[in-house]
Design an enzyme around this catalytic site. Structure first.
Site, PDB file in Angstrom:
ATOM      1  CD  GLU A 216      -2.497  -0.927   2.649  1.00 43.85           C
ATOM      2  OE1 GLU A 216      -2.289  -0.400   3.545  1.00 43.85           O
ATOM      3  OE2 GLU A 216      -3.871  -1.398   2.798  1.00 43.85           O
ATOM      4  CG  HIS A 255      -4.725   0.554   7.363  1.00 43.51           C
ATOM      5  ND1 HIS A 255      -3.220   0.708   7.180  1.00 43.51           N
ATOM      6  CD2 HIS A 255      -5.261  -0.199   6.074  1.00 43.51           C
ATOM      7  CE1 HIS A 255      -3.040   0.026   6.043  1.00 43.51           C
ATOM      8  NE2 HIS A 255      -3.806  -1.202   6.243  1.00 43.51           N
TER       9      HIS A 255
END
Length: 298
Positions: A216, A255
């Protein structure tokens, strides 16, 4: 073979009498994991799905024998005490599913792991699975989905995304490939076991022939993994997908640890560094399976 967990791994569940602890225990037992004991203070003498419950980790070990891995199904404010209790009792691997664990607590726990030669998976980890052997945590969801998505094989899987790890393994299965071990490293800005450390473990596993990584934006995990490859500490084929390519600077992706704050956080920068050390890049998740299939046929 597999890394970190197999059918012989003795597992203890901390917080076993809570809702999440009981749910996770049942999922692990149904998959065949060797869950030998549970711990909830004040609940000694009870059982959860046939697993005996004890007041403390040391008490459990004295009764059932050595434990290799603990899953700490406890709320974030209690994680530090639970993990330190497990580490002090000699357990070498602790899976921590809780998110939003105080950073100061994480640093204390990691300091202790360095002293004891142990490891933490997480915080914020769904866990890990060696298909056909054992699982720890609540990775994969329902038993039917696990059986469909996680097939035994020779591809190691590392993921920063909980949902991404099931997607990757399902895609591999659709292409006739299976997994040696799949690990969700966790979602917190600081995690216990890094992708770089896992690459070294997969390098030592003779039956892991290649590794697939769901990365990510944000954080240093992929850059650290590139250094491991550059230093020849990992020599097997490896394919990365970096999620969050289209997000603007400052916006979180999924997140707390996935956020672009500087150039090195972007998907483009990470892909450039990884390609320079010989890693392969998938622009879409579905490409992970097709690329790694081609690589292991060479």
């Amino acid at each position: 073979m597999a890394i970190l967990i197999d059918e012989k791994t003795a597992v203890l569940v901390q917080g076993i009498t809570g809702r999440t602890g009981a749910f996770g225990t049942r999922a692990m037992l149904e998959y065949g994991t060797k869950v030998v004991a549970g711990v909830t203070p004040g609940r000694r003498g009870e059982s959860v799905w046939g697993v005996p419950v004890f007041n403390t980790v040391k008490e459990a070990i004295n009764e059932v024998g050595p434990v290799d891995l603990s899953v700490a199904f406890v709320p974030a404010p209690q994680v530090k005490d639970a993990v330190l209790e497990a580490l002090e009792s000699g357990i070498k691997t602790i899976v921590v599913p809780a998110e939003r664990v105080p950073l100061h607590d994480i640093l204390i726990m990691l300091s202790y792991t360095r002293k004891t030669g142990s490891r933490i998976i997480g915080p914020g980890s769904l866990g890990l699975i060696s298909p056909g052997k054992a699982s720890a945590g609540w990775i994969g969801g329902a038993k039917e989905l696990i059986e469909e998505s996680f097939k035994p094989g020779n591809i190691g899987v590392i993921s920063r995304s909980g949902g991404g790890i099931t997607t990757i393994c399902w895609l591999l299965a659709q292409h006739g490939l299976g997994v040696s071990t799949a690990i969700h490293v966790g979602t917190e800005p600081i995690i216990g076991t890094t992708g770089a450390e896992l690459l070294r473990e997969f390098q030592k596993d003779s039956e892991t022939h290649a590794v697939v990584v769901f990365g990510e934006i944000g954080g240093l995990m992929e850059i650290e993994m590139a250094e491991v490859i550059r230093n020849n500490e990992f020599k097997k084929p490896i394919v990365f997908y970096i999620a969050g390519r289209m997000l603007p600077s400052g916006m979180r992706f999924s997140h707390a640890s996935a956020i672009i704050e500087r150039k090195a956080d972007t998907a483009e920068y990470k892909e450039k560094i990884l390609e320079e050390v010989g890693a392969y890049i998938a622009k879409k998740p579905v490409e992970l399976a097709t690329i790694v299939k081609q690589l292991i046929k060479r």
